[in-house]
Scaffold this motif. Sequence first.
Motif, PDB file in Angstrom:
ATOM      1  N   TYR A 186       0.850  -1.189   0.000  1.00  0.00           N
ATOM      2  CA  TYR A 186       0.000   0.000   0.000  1.00  0.00           C
ATOM      3  C   TYR A 186       0.883   1.236   0.000  1.00  0.00           C
ATOM      4  CZ  TYR A 186      -3.420  -3.376   1.867  1.00  0.00           C
ATOM      5  OH  TYR A 186      -4.238  -4.454   2.062  1.00  0.00           O
ATOM      6  N   HIS A 258     -13.217  -6.878   7.656  1.00  0.00           N
ATOM      7  CA  HIS A 258     -12.049  -6.028   7.892  1.00  0.00           C
ATOM      8  C   HIS A 258     -11.711  -5.249   6.627  1.00  0.00           C
ATOM      9  CE1 HIS A 258     -10.705  -9.962   6.419  1.00  0.00           C
ATOM     10  NE2 HIS A 258      -9.682  -9.325   5.853  1.00  0.00           N
ATOM     11  N   ARG A 268       3.237   0.619   3.118  1.00  0.00           N
ATOM     12  CA  ARG A 268       3.018  -0.530   4.005  1.00  0.00           C
ATOM     13  C   ARG A 268       3.021  -1.844   3.232  1.00  0.00           C
ATOM     14  NH1 ARG A 268      -2.133  -2.802   5.704  1.00  0.00           N
ATOM     15  NH2 ARG A 268      -1.869  -3.918   7.660  1.00  0.00           N
ATOM     16  N   SER A 270       1.910  -5.882   3.720  1.00  0.00           N
ATOM     17  CA  SER A 270       1.250  -6.847   4.593  1.00  0.00           C
ATOM     18  C   SER A 270       1.227  -8.200   3.901  1.00  0.00           C
ATOM     19  CB  SER A 270      -0.167  -6.389   4.942  1.00  0.00           C
ATOM     20  OG  SER A 270      -1.018  -6.578   3.848  1.00  0.00           O
TER      21      SER A 270
HETATM   22  C1  OGA Z   1      -6.324  -9.421   2.747  1.00  0.00           C
HETATM   23  C2  OGA Z   1      -6.402  -8.402   3.824  1.00  0.00           C
HETATM   24  C3  OGA Z   1      -5.396  -6.681   5.147  1.00  0.00           C
HETATM   25  C4  OGA Z   1      -4.168  -5.822   5.169  1.00  0.00           C
HETATM   26  O1  OGA Z   1      -5.298  -9.473   2.047  1.00  0.00           O
HETATM   27  O2  OGA Z   1      -7.299 -10.190   2.610  1.00  0.00           O
HETATM   28  O3  OGA Z   1      -7.433  -8.290   4.429  1.00  0.00           O
HETATM   29  O4  OGA Z   1      -3.959  -5.195   6.201  1.00  0.00           O
HETATM   30  N1  OGA Z   1      -5.346  -7.627   4.076  1.00  0.00           N
HETATM   31  O5  OGA Z   1      -3.441  -5.790   4.183  1.00  0.00           O
END
Ligand code: OGA
Length: 327
Positions: A186, A258, A268, A270
């Motif tokens: 991100y 979420h 970021r 993840s």
């Molecule tokens: C996903 C998700 C959350 C994040 O990849 O399904 O919910 O913080 N990621 O990247």
Amino acid sequence: MSCDSRSTPQEQLRSDKLHPPAPPMPVINLGHLTIEPEARSRVVEDIARACHDLGYFQVINHGISQSVMDRAVEAASEFFKLPSETKQEFASDDIRRPVRYGTSSKDGTRPARTFLKHYAHPLSEWLQYWPEKPPTYREDMGKISAEVRRVALQLMEAILEGRGLGKDYQHEEFQRGLQLLQVNCYPKEPEGDSAIGLAPHSDHGFLTILLASCSGLEVLDRSSNTWRVVQQPRHALHVHVGDYMEVLSNGRIRTVVHRAVLNPGEARISMASIHSFGMHETVSVAKELVDEQDPERYKESSFSDFLDYLMSNADKKRMSFLESLRI
Ligand code: OGA
Ligand code: NI
């Protein structure tokens, strides 16, 4: 990439202003799962309560070394820095591809999220499809995938035990189960704009384990129906349950909605690791949790059915796959 668990003044402001206090985040010490039975049953109870009340919690002392976590984040970060042509080699609309790269954006211009999705278990089957660049990718992602899967299986056993099904419930199916890794990148939040990186959704498997370089994940708190900012302490992993946990438990454990917001301080990375049964193995409501008062509430399905649903022209915008399974 740095990973600062302290919140920046902007994050503080955002959480104070928009988010009323949510119940404390349960932090589970997984080291206690493997010591004497009494300590284990306390942890199992804590996990069961967190799953039932919230659907999410964090784990510490999970046995994954900080260097393995840091290297995985670094390898992911290096991948996203590669020239666009290299990454585009993995671009595809076919969601059954073993590796898939893509971007999503809010307004069709600036990407709010770039992702690489690939299967990770059994590793010997999938590793050949993974990116060869950066050169550390396969080794470092392979290591974290195996470690995260170990934690997921341990947690699954504890959850099944906590629900009274016994820790070995459908043991073989979980052992053979698939692991899907969603690696996300991100951008830093643009000034004056509170941008959504990933729209609200629930994950499809039983469990998702998320490792992130800084905060950005938000979970929907059921009691207040508000978004809760999830802090990402450096060594902790975030865990939430997915749609199949809701199916298996006949709705006693509910899936977690979420989303991801852009971090105002930094870009970021993840990594969401999703754990399910094998591609064609059906997941159904545990018969042990069904009786006259509590009839079966969900139809059975497999991960493959889920992918078909996503690809079909079924009115997926109106109804999630989980909703389509409700009886
Ligand atoms: C996903 C998700 C959350 C994040 O990849 O399904 O919910 O913080 N990621 O990247
Ligand atoms: Ni998700």
